[in-house]
Scaffold this motif. Structure first.
Motif, short mmCIF file in Angstrom:
data_model
loop_
_atom_site.label_atom_id
_atom_site.label_comp_id
_atom_site.label_asym_id
_atom_site.label_seq_id
_atom_site.Cartn_x
_atom_site.Cartn_y
_atom_site.Cartn_z
N ASN A 197 -1.75 1.55 4.98
CA ASN A 197 -1.21 2.90 4.83
C ASN A 197 -1.68 3.81 5.95
N GLU B 133 0.83 -1.21 0.00
CA GLU B 133 0.00 0.00 0.00
C GLU B 133 0.86 1.26 0.00
N THR B 134 2.00 1.21 0.69
CA THR B 134 2.89 2.37 0.72
C THR B 134 3.52 2.60 -0.65
N SER C 36 0.85 3.84 -3.09
CA SER C 36 0.01 4.95 -2.59
C SER C 36 -1.45 4.52 -2.50
N THR D 222 0.19 3.00 9.13
CA THR D 222 1.57 3.50 9.08
C THR D 222 1.63 4.98 9.40
#
Length: 330
Positions: A286, A276-277, A280, A289
């Motif tokens: 995400n 996901e990081t 994006s 985090t």
């Protein structure tokens, strides 16, 4: 049924207790996250009292359970919105990507495992085992970056980061939060195609990790069944090898495979932080985090609780399917 509900309730209470005490022992002060480290002592104490952190732990836990049951997870410092609203917004994105990932993992991983077991020792078996090894050893961030560099930047076969192109963002009214479903409901097939274009690569990365695990476990289960006497008997009777494999050997492994697939699916729902990081992707990984980086304990605990609840739910569904497929477990 009563025993099932009692077990579910006890498990959920245990999950609440774990998340609560994690929030109390981590070296992060939730008050400072709200007021900042330059706030006067009087302001700090007032906010601490408003948050109920001056009360005994037992009283705090009772209040925490009551808030969770009523859907009150607190307010996220990073967004200024109720955590429950943030989770309702970000979780469908993770659900969509993980669901496509596990579908790919099952559709590819199960046949690969069966073929590897039925061709044990062959070059095909060795190749499938190498694929499984790569699925365990390749870092998620590396696979995501290479996928973007090759299939997006170089070949232009898939979409880039995000769920849709930026000029499509917010066009479809969110109803379910699943952009593929919402675009179908809205009848906007252009956005649907664009969403699929963006979803293919991150879901394929997740699917690669799940298919490696599923293929490895399927191969192990099949090897055990293929060595059984009833399989040898079927072969001696002249049953075609295809039927021996899929009817006689594969059917008994469906029950343990349900557990493997369930655990893999739950792992994709909570373990997609790096993917996901890199892409994006506005999912729960995400969100978690960002919450950790901002010391936003309300968001962290809410996300942890949802992830834990997903694990519990999927395990219970696996138990139900286990009983459906295996009458001996009823």
């Amino acid at each position: 049924m009563l025993g099932f509900l009692v077990t579910l309730g006890v498990t959920f209470i245990g999950l609440l207790a774990i998340t609560f005490f994690i929030g109390r022992i981590v070296p992060i002060d939730p008050v400072l996250a709200v007021v900042g480290d330059r706030a006067p002592v009087a302001v700090y104490e007032r906010v601490r009292e408003e948050m109920g952190l001056d009360r005994p732990l037992a009283a705090q836990f009772v209040s925490y359970v009551g808030d969770v049951v009523t859907g009150n997870f607190g307010t996220a410092v990073s967004t200024g919105k109720p955590v429950i609203e943030d989770l309702a917004r970000v979780f469908p994105a993770t659900l969509e990507m993980a669901t496509l990932g596990i579908i790919l993992g099952v559709l590819i991983g199960v046949p690969l495992g069966v073929v590897a077991a039925s061709r044990r020792g062959s070059w095909l078996d060795q190749g499938i085992r190498v694929v499984g090894l790569l699925g365990y050893s390749v870092p998620a961030f590396w696979l995501g970056l290479v996928g973007l560099a090759v299939f997006y930047a170089k070949l232009k076969w898939v979409g880039g980061p995000g769920r849709v192109d930026i000029f499509y963002d917010g066009v479809v009214t969110p109803i379910t939060g699943l952009i593929l479903v919402d675009s179908i409901i809205a009848g906007d097939w252009e956005i649907f195609r664009n969403a699929v274009w963006h979803l293919i690569l991150p879901a394929s990365c997740l699917g690669f990790f799940s298919l490696a695990y599923i293929a490895r476990m399927t191969r192990s289960f099949m090897l055990d069944q293929l060595s059984q006497e009833y399989v040898t008997t079927a072969r001696v009777k002249g049953v075609p090898e295809r039927l021996v494999i899929w009817r006689h050997a594969f059917r008994p492994i469906r029950v343990p495979l349900i557990t493997v697939i369930g655990l893999s699916y739950a792992g994709l729902l909570e373990g997609s932080v790096m993917i996901e990081t890199i892409f994006s992707w506005p999912g729960i990984g995400n969100y978690l985090t960002v919450a950790l980086l901002n010391a936003d304990m309300a968001a962290v605990l809410g996300s942890t609780l949802v992830i834990g609840a997903v694990f519990i739910g999927i395990n219970k569904i696996s138990d139900v399917l286990y009983r459906v497929l295996d009458p001996r477990a009823r």
